[in-house]
Design a protein around this motif. Structure first.
Motif, short mmCIF file in Angstrom:
data_model
loop_
_atom_site.label_atom_id
_atom_site.label_comp_id
_atom_site.label_asym_id
_atom_site.label_seq_id
_atom_site.Cartn_x
_atom_site.Cartn_y
_atom_site.Cartn_z
N HIS A 57 0.83 -1.20 0.00
CA HIS A 57 0.00 0.00 0.00
C HIS A 57 0.87 1.26 0.00
N ALA A 60 2.05 1.75 -3.44
CA ALA A 60 0.99 2.23 -4.33
C ALA A 60 0.58 3.66 -4.01
N ASN A 72 8.57 6.08 -7.25
CA ASN A 72 8.01 5.27 -8.33
C ASN A 72 8.24 5.98 -9.65
N THR A 77 0.61 2.93 -12.76
CA THR A 77 0.64 1.87 -11.77
C THR A 77 -0.78 1.34 -11.60
N PHE A 79 -3.25 -1.65 -9.45
CA PHE A 79 -3.28 -2.41 -8.20
C PHE A 79 -4.34 -3.50 -8.32
N LEU A 157 0.88 -3.95 -9.09
CA LEU A 157 1.02 -4.36 -7.71
C LEU A 157 -0.08 -5.37 -7.40
N ALA B 165 -6.92 3.60 -5.31
CA ALA B 165 -5.85 2.95 -6.07
C ALA B 165 -6.01 3.20 -7.56
#
Lengths: 313, 263
Positions: A57, A60, A72, A77, A79, A157, B165
């Motif tokens: 986490h 991310a 990063n 990205t 997840f 991820l 996210a």
């Protein structure tokens, strides 16, 4: 958040250095450091509760970094969570397209891309119009994987996304994931407590130990994931399981003298057997024959001295 | 628009599925007729004469102004409570402190009988429209407030994490994650509040106003005209059922299609 703003100067890699994290007075992570370049699959392996999810986490950008650095350099990205976490009020297609919608893509275009990737991942056209509760668990996982891959991420991820699936389904999703990974030189950081999964998929295995969570060892696997067959995976998983550091991290008792030789699955060299029998006494990692494709590498970035010394011998 | 089309397309099948409901209603009418046969028409007129009276009221044009006045008051109070209840409930749900503090207050509101509010309203607003509108508002508000509060309190943290996210912008966070969840709590509360409004308005009118269905009921009571009483009751209940089952229920089914079977 530190993970979301790539610049041209930064290399395409995920760099974690000196990362520590605490929830209240509970120290969850201490001195974590590693580097994940583009095209590499790294597995974070460790017992439950060793802070793997917290680490992911943080990587991310879902948690604020308290101490240390997460940098990063990847452009996008994605997840994938342990549970599918689909929006129950949207169809599978809209769920897959969620990230694209967030990126501002027009409806027709994002649906086209979502449909393409959904079909590639083995969803039937009529499944795409269903709501999540109408799909089986396996189909939901496919939708969740599609939702991540449709973004064409440079870094993926994964938080144990396959742990609840049956063996056949796992194998299929591994294959789909590896195809995508290889085609696009995607960096993948995955959490798992399944050593076999780590050995099958990853180029590097980062072994974590609990209380506080830290990386105690790094194993590198030299054979490309696509060329590994079942026998290779079984042999190296077994090798890993005989390693003293791995056993210690998972809280398993050390191997009895000679048990390493007896447990050697594929006719291991006698030298390897002897080595395994000797090493627990000297604190050297056991069961790693010199001919193996599994290489133990000390992690200079992981701070705690005791683990580093144990790891490097 | 899509909703309207879905509503029209689903209507025939939905009406067909209403046979069971119609059968049980007819059983109720049979029981009604039996009671009237046993106790005589003064205590309970038979359904035919009640509906005959209702038909007469409609044909003479006497029914519509009363029903319109009642509907106007019920809808004004309902609309007020819908806006205020939804808004304040959502707001209170966002803060842990506000929701903890407001819960007992709302429980008090819910526990206070509408007739008590009616007495206060009569003192404050006299014989104006204000009395029934206020009473309806106070009766319907807590139902909607609680629905909105629970909707916001039960938001799924896992989905929120997922939305973060995937970098959902604020607007999408609201339209795609929060709103559908909250609506699934709000909508049933709105429907329940509508029923409450409709019942409370008649009671308020009975005691406080000169026109409307409630006032007409008061007149028929003073004339010992049970047929007219039953006719008005049938009109009020019939209207409520029509709105609820022809309009709201099909919309609810369409809006909550994602819930079917699942739970």
């Amino acid at each position: 958040m530190s993970a979301s703003c790539p610049t041209d100067t930064r290399p395409r890699e995920l760099r974690v250095a000196g990362l520590s994290h605490a929830f209240g007075r509970d120290e969850v992570l201490a001195g974590i450091g590693f580097r994940l370049p583009a095209g590499e699959v790294a597995a974070l392996v460790g017992p439950s509760g060793c802070g793997k999810t917290t680490l992911l986490h943080l990587a991310a950008g879902l948690l604020t970094v308290q101490e240390g650095q997460v940098s990063n350099g990847f452009d996008t990205t994605a997840f994938m969570f342990q549970q599918p976490r689909l929006l129950p009020w949207q169809t599978a297609l809209d769920n897959i397209a969620l990230g694209l919608k967030a990126a501002g893509l027009a409806r027709a275009e994002r649906h086209r891309r979502a449909r393409d990737i959904g079909l590639q991942l083995g969803l039937a056209p009529r499944d795409l119009d269903k709501f999540p509760h109408q799909l089986s668990g396996g189909m939901q996982s496919r939708v969740a994987l599609a939702r991540a891959l449709v973004l064409a991420p440079d870094l993926l991820l994964l938080d144990e996304p396959f742990s609840a699936l049956d063996v056949g389904l796992k194998e299929e999703l591994y294959r789909l994931l590896l195809d995508h990974q290889a085609a696009r030189a995607m960096g993948v950081l995955m959490i798992t407590h399944d050593l076999m999964e780590a050995v099958r998929l990853s180029d590097a295995i980062l072994l974590m130990a609990p209380a506080p969570g830290r990386i105690v060892c790094r194993f590198e696997l030299d054979v490309p994931a696509a060329q590994r067959d079942d026998a290779w995976v079984y042999r190296h998983t077994a090798e890993l399981l005989q390693n003293a550091v791995v056993r210690d991290a998972f809280g398993m008792p050390p191997l009895m003298t000679g048990a390493g030789a007896a447990g050697e699955p594929a006719a291991g060299t006698p030298a390897a057997g002897e080595q395994a029998a000797e090493t627990p006494a000297t604190g050297m990692p056991a069961g790693v024959p010199s001919t193996s494709a599994l290489r133990l590498v000390a992690t200079p970035e992981s701070a705690p001295a005791r683990s580093a010394s144990r790891c490097g011998g | 628009m899509r909703l309207l089309r879905a509503w029209a397309a689903g209507l025939p099948a939905y009406l067909w599925s209403g046979w069971g409901a119609i059968a049980s209603l007819l059983l109720l009418f049979a029981a009604w007729e039996a009671v009237s046969l046993i106790y005589g028409p003064l205590v309970m007129p038979d359904p035919r004469s009640a509906f005959g009276t209702l038909l007469g009221l409609i044909e003479s044009g006497a029914a519509w102004p009363e029903l319109a006045a009642t509907a106007r008051r019920a809808m004004s109070g309902y609309a007020l409570s819908l806006v205020a209840g939804s808004f304040l409930g959502l707001l209170a749900g966002l803060s842990m402190t506000a929701s903890m503090m407001s819960r007992p207050l709302v429980t008090v509101l819910m526990g206070t009988p509408p007739i008590a509010w009616l007495v206060l309203a009569m003192l404050w607003f006299g014989a104006s429209d204000g009395t029934p509108v206020f009473t309806v508002f106070v009766a319907a508000f807590p139902v909607i407030f609680i629905g909105a509060l629970q909707g916001t309190r039960t938001l799924d943290n896992q989905l929120r994490g997922m939305a973060e996210a995937f970098r959902l912008p604020r607007r999408m966070m609201f339209t795609d994650v929060y709103l559908p969840h909250v609506v699934s709590y709000l909508f049933p509360a709105w429907i329940a509040a509508l029923g409450t409004s409709w019942k409370v308005v008649v009671m308020a009118e009975l005691l406080a106003t000169q026109d409307g269905v409630g006032a007409a009921l008061a007149v028929s009571r003073s004339h010992l005209d049970t047929a007219a009483t039953m006719a008005w009751i049938a009109a009020v209940v019939g209207l409520l059922l029509a709105v609820e089952y022809l309009v709201l229920e099909p919309i609810k089914r369409e809006v909550e299609r994602w819930r079917e079977q699942g739970r």
